[in-house]
Scaffold this motif. Sequence first.
Motif, mmCIF file in Angstrom:
data_model
loop_
_atom_site.group_PDB
_atom_site.id
_atom_site.type_symbol
_atom_site.label_atom_id
_atom_site.label_comp_id
_atom_site.label_asym_id
_atom_site.label_seq_id
_atom_site.Cartn_x
_atom_site.Cartn_y
_atom_site.Cartn_z
ATOM 1 N N PHE A 239 110.842 112.727 31.377
ATOM 2 C CA PHE A 239 111.397 111.492 30.830
ATOM 3 C C PHE A 239 112.333 110.755 31.779
ATOM 4 N N GLY A 240 112.699 111.405 32.875
ATOM 5 C CA GLY A 240 113.559 110.750 33.849
ATOM 6 C C GLY A 240 114.970 110.509 33.343
ATOM 7 N N SER A 241 115.430 111.312 32.407
ATOM 8 C CA SER A 241 116.760 111.127 31.842
ATOM 9 C C SER A 241 117.465 112.469 31.744
ATOM 10 N N ARG A 242 118.718 112.484 32.166
ATOM 11 C CA ARG A 242 119.511 113.712 32.066
ATOM 12 C C ARG A 242 120.181 113.852 30.706
ATOM 13 N N PHE A 243 120.001 112.883 29.829
ATOM 14 C CA PHE A 243 120.642 112.938 28.516
ATOM 15 C C PHE A 243 120.189 114.134 27.695
ATOM 16 N N VAL A 244 119.042 114.697 28.036
ATOM 17 C CA VAL A 244 118.570 115.863 27.284
ATOM 18 C C VAL A 244 119.533 117.035 27.432
ATOM 19 N N TYR B 91 122.546 117.059 26.887
ATOM 20 C CA TYR B 91 123.507 117.062 25.786
ATOM 21 C C TYR B 91 123.094 118.067 24.708
ATOM 22 N N THR C 46 111.997 118.631 30.856
ATOM 23 C CA THR C 46 112.090 117.423 30.037
ATOM 24 C C THR C 46 112.731 116.284 30.832
ATOM 25 N N THR C 47 113.738 116.615 31.620
ATOM 26 C CA THR C 47 114.371 115.612 32.489
ATOM 27 C C THR C 47 113.352 115.045 33.470
#
Length: 166
Positions: free
Chosen positions: A128-133, A135, A124-125
């Motif tokens: 979407f290019g985001s490490r917020f997942v 969390y 998923t990271t």
Amino acid sequence: MNKTKKLTTLAMLFALAMVLSFVEGLIMPIFALPPGVKLGLSNIVVMYCMVYMGFASAAELTVMKGLFAFLTRGATAGFLATMGGMFSITIMFVLKFLLKDKVNYYTLSVFGALFHNIGQLFGTTFIFGSRFVFYYLPILSISGLVMGLITGATLTVVIPALKRFG
């Protein structure tokens, strides 16, 4: 195991994994769990494959499951299924290699479930290019522990029937 027997065994295991996945899809909505939390019934078949047929066969089965997810639910589902599955079988292989005969189905199942979730979060990271997942990792860790124990117990109970495939 000769090539023909291996191919037919993998085909039967794949069919069994798909049936279990379908059944899981019917019963899991009843429990109204958070997104991404699944029982992982088809992973029982992958664990069996890892233990009794080895890493290469489990990897083939994992790729087939990912391709099936791709064909039936789209590219994202296929990618995440494959990522989670590969992380899962890799940790199971490492544990099986390091602990040899001391490893049990519960250990394999719990670590497999945890790493399946971690693999999907990495996937998923990537998408979407985001490490917020990450969390979401505490929720997936708790569910991985609980569901891993359930699938480990299930494998322990059904292993005599599954051994007939080998």
